[in-house]
Design an enzyme around this catalytic site. Structure first.
Site, PDB file in Angstrom:
ATOM      1  N   ARG A 133     -23.659 106.154 -96.844  1.00 49.50           N
ATOM      2  CA  ARG A 133     -24.161 104.777 -96.858  1.00 49.50           C
ATOM      3  C   ARG A 133     -23.007 103.839 -96.544  1.00 49.50           C
ATOM      4  NH1 ARG A 133     -25.404  99.925 -97.163  1.00 49.50           N
ATOM      5  NH2 ARG A 133     -27.196  99.095 -98.287  1.00 49.50           N
ATOM      6  N   GLU A 141     -34.460  96.102 -92.885  1.00 48.40           N
ATOM      7  CA  GLU A 141     -35.216  97.300 -93.240  1.00 48.40           C
ATOM      8  C   GLU A 141     -36.170  97.726 -92.125  1.00 48.40           C
ATOM      9  OE1 GLU A 141     -34.986  99.100 -96.209  1.00 48.40           O
ATOM     10  OE2 GLU A 141     -33.196  97.859 -96.431  1.00 48.40           O
ATOM     11  N   ARG A 181     -26.244 109.258-102.285  1.00 48.63           N
ATOM     12  CA  ARG A 181     -25.496 109.053-101.056  1.00 48.63           C
ATOM     13  C   ARG A 181     -24.065 108.688-101.418  1.00 48.63           C
ATOM     14  NH1 ARG A 181     -29.426 104.558 -98.451  1.00 48.63           N
ATOM     15  NH2 ARG A 181     -28.774 103.625-100.424  1.00 48.63           N
TER      16      ARG A 181
END
Length: 275
Positions: A133, A141, A181
């Site tokens: 990330r 998004e 992540r």
């Protein structure tokens, strides 16, 4: 020329003189060594040699464990990997505008990782990559979980794919997030000389904002630089900060300055209200 009759012949050498001549002209004999001869090394030299050999072996093992051993998944990351070192690897898949999958290749192509290009498009690397990330940034998004796509979500995704997909990058890990992540600052080389911060480049292009969550945010010491880049993008009205033109208005695109965090907050509120 004949010898004069009064010349005397040299007397024949006696046995002692002959022996001395033979000893003078004969090559020196090579000493014969046997298995019972003592060692060439003294005890102190033997101990020093053993210490050097052991130290070299331990040093090579440490280099392998810290620099050359591959990290296949996030579960193999140790606390010493965070904030102290960087990882070099190959991007196999880009899942969203601010995250991707990363195959760790310690030593890079110089240690024989050139075969990555051939298999990265298949399923051979499934379960063998780190989910990365981007630290300090938040991209618009994409449509998922029943939510509509945010404006410029597709543009951010395509830009990130063009920048890192099927390329070698260097990541500096900071921490894990709640989605398992690893949050990293990501760098890519340009012309083998300049190093580019991928997250900062996205903010400059108006394809991401500074991460706004109150908890769990990580910037790697670059929060001020990211904030300045965002203000500059807003001033220039580029990317997600631009006004739609005539064609954009006809296609239904509206002017929006809604950040990804504001978008997610609004969607969550709508879903709770619907329940």
């Amino acid at each position: 020329m004949p010898w004069r009759f009064w010349a005397k012949a040299d007397p024949p050498p006696d046995d002692k003189q002959q022996t001395r001549q033979n000893e003078t002209h004969s090559p020196p004999s090579t000493p014969i060594t046997t298995s019972s001869s003592p060692s060439r090394f003294t005890p102190s030299q033997t101990v020093a040699f053993s210490l050097v050999t052991t130290g070299t072996a331990l040093g090579l093992i440490r280099i392998y464990k810290t620099r050359l051993r591959r990290i296949p998944t996030i579960a193999h990351l140790k606390p010493t990997h965070f904030r102290t070192r960087s990882l070099y690897g190959y991007v196999t898949r880009v899942g969203d505008g601010d995250n991707f999958h990363f195959f760790h290749t310690p030593g890079g192509r110089w240690t024989g990782w050139g075969w990555m290009r051939g298999i990265s498009k298949g399923k051979e690397l499934k379960g063998k990559t780190l989910h990365v990330r981007l630290a300090g940034v938040d991209a618009p998004e994409m449509a998922h979980f029943g939510r509509p796509e945010q404006p410029f979500g597709r543009e951010a995704l395509e830009w990130l794919r063009g920048a890192v997909l099927h390329r070698y990058v260097r990541v500096r890990p900071w921490r894990r997030d709640q989605y398992e992540r690893v949050v990293c600052t990501v760098y890519r080389r340009k012309w083998l000389v300049w190093k580019t911060d991928v997250g900062l480049e996205m903010i400059k292009r108006g394809l991401a904002t500074v991460y706004e969550a109150k908890f769990g945010s990580e910037f790697g010491g670059k929060k001020e630089a990211y904030a300045q880049a965002e203000e500059e993008a807003k001033r220039k009205r580029i990317g997600m900060w631009q006004k739609p033109g005539l064609l954009g208005k006809l296609m239904g695109r509206k002017e929006s300055s809604e950040s990804p965090r504001e978008y997610k907050t609004r969607m969550t509120a709508q879903e709770e209200a619907a329940k």
